[in-house]
Write a protein that holds these residues in place. Structure first.
Motif, PDB file in Angstrom:
ATOM      1  N   UNK A   1       0.787  -1.236   0.000  1.00  6.59           N
ATOM      2  CA  UNK A   1       0.000   0.000   0.000  1.00  6.59           C
ATOM      3  C   UNK A   1       0.821   1.288   0.000  1.00  6.59           C
ATOM      4  N   UNK A   2       2.018   1.239   0.561  1.00  6.13           N
ATOM      5  CA  UNK A   2       2.813   2.465   0.683  1.00  6.13           C
ATOM      6  C   UNK A   2       3.645   2.696  -0.570  1.00  6.13           C
ATOM      7  N   UNK A   3       3.487   3.867  -1.178  1.00  7.48           N
ATOM      8  CA  UNK A   3       4.242   4.237  -2.376  1.00  7.48           C
ATOM      9  C   UNK A   3       5.678   4.572  -1.981  1.00  7.48           C
ATOM     10  N   UNK A   4       6.639   3.877  -2.583  1.00 11.27           N
ATOM     11  CA  UNK A   4       8.048   4.153  -2.268  1.00 11.27           C
ATOM     12  C   UNK A   4       8.780   4.770  -3.456  1.00 11.27           C
ATOM     13  N   UNK A   5       8.166   4.719  -4.641  1.00 15.41           N
ATOM     14  CA  UNK A   5       8.735   5.346  -5.829  1.00 15.41           C
ATOM     15  C   UNK A   5       7.691   6.320  -6.369  1.00 15.41           C
ATOM     16  N   UNK A   6       7.836   7.598  -6.019  1.00 10.37           N
ATOM     17  CA  UNK A   6       6.831   8.584  -6.395  1.00 10.37           C
ATOM     18  C   UNK A   6       6.800   8.839  -7.900  1.00 10.37           C
ATOM     19  N   UNK A   7       7.914   8.639  -8.575  1.00 11.10           N
ATOM     20  CA  UNK A   7       7.953   8.868 -10.019  1.00 11.10           C
ATOM     21  C   UNK A   7       7.066   7.875 -10.762  1.00 11.10           C
ATOM     22  N   UNK A   8       7.159   6.591 -10.370  1.00 12.25           N
ATOM     23  CA  UNK A   8       6.377   5.548 -11.038  1.00 12.25           C
ATOM     24  C   UNK A   8       5.159   5.119 -10.220  1.00 12.25           C
ATOM     25  N   UNK A   9       4.995   5.742  -9.030  1.00 14.32           N
ATOM     26  CA  UNK A   9       3.882   5.393  -8.141  1.00 14.32           C
ATOM     27  C   UNK A   9       3.886   3.895  -7.817  1.00 14.32           C
ATOM     28  N   UNK A  10       5.063   3.387  -7.519  1.00 20.96           N
ATOM     29  CA  UNK A  10       5.222   1.968  -7.232  1.00 20.96           C
ATOM     30  C   UNK A  10       5.326   1.705  -5.731  1.00 20.96           C
ATOM     31  N   UNK A  11       4.702   0.629  -5.307  1.00 26.37           N
ATOM     32  CA  UNK A  11       4.873   0.138  -3.944  1.00 26.37           C
ATOM     33  C   UNK A  11       6.065  -0.821  -3.936  1.00 26.37           C
TER      34      UNK A  11
END
Length: 210
Positions: free
Chosen positions: A145-155
């Motif tokens: 659930x937590x986004x760790x890559x804001x550029x790709x919006x990846x968890x």
């Protein structure tokens, strides 16, 4: 009855029961000691067996790491295979890992370069287990659930899946390359036979049975 005789009888009445009680207590103590010794031996044997199994696995993995140019032996104890059947690993991860394993098995390893084979072995033997170990150490709700890559919006889940797919893509390209290598050999063999037939004064088509 004399006083001395009476004293002896009284002593026997007191001492004999005490003797048997002490003897019985000693017997129970001895039995308990034997049981504890047997439990210790069983426990030590179990630890030794597990240690031997772990050492065998480590030796296999270390051998593969030391000799990157050899093919991976996918035994049941191999870290990659153990993860493949570990239900804690998400099904999507295991599905991609299974595809990676199939690509590896169908690759003609002698048809790819030493550097390529070394890299592929390293990815499967070392990188994938490390990647899974890091992922499984995370809280599963956090990982998904937590986004760790804001550029790709990846968890974390998305990022691990992307890395597995990139390894699969790499293994597929090497497999295709190796198949092409075998095809080149087949074509070379046909050209060789054509040359042989020409030198003998006969075309390949003329050699067909009527």
């Amino acid at each position: 009855m004399s006083f001395f005789t009476l004293l002896i009888l009284l002593s026997l009445i007191v001492i004999v029961p005490i003797f048997f009680v002490m003897k019985e207590k000693s017997k129970h103590t001895q039995i308990a000691s034997i049981q504890r010794h047997q439990e210790y031996l069983a426990s030590a044997n179990l630890v030794a067996t597990q240690s031997k199994a772990d050492m065998t696995v480590n030796n296999e993995v270390n051998h593969e790491r030391a000799n990157g140019l050899s093919m991976i032996n996918f035994s049941a104890r191999h870290p990659f295979i153990k993860l493949l059947y570990d239900e804690q690993v998400p099904k999507a991860f295991r599905s991609v890992m299974d595809d990676i394993g199939q690509q590896y098995e169908s690759t003609h390893h002698e048809e790819i370069t030493e550097s390529q084979l070394f890299t592929l072995n390293k990815l499967i033997t070392t990188r994938v287990p490390e990647l899974m170990g890091d992922y499984l150490s995370l809280d599963q709700h956090y990982a998904k659930t937590v986004i760790i890559d804001t550029d790709k919006q990846n968890t974390s889940y998305d990022m691990v899946l992307d890395q597995l797919n990139s390894i699969l893509d790499f293994s597929q390209k090497l497999n295709i390359q190796s198949q092409s290598g075998v095809v080149d050999k087949l074509l070379a063999s046909r050209r060789y036979l054509d040359d042989v037939y020409k030198e003998s004064g006969m075309a390949a088509d003329n050699l067909k049975l009527k």
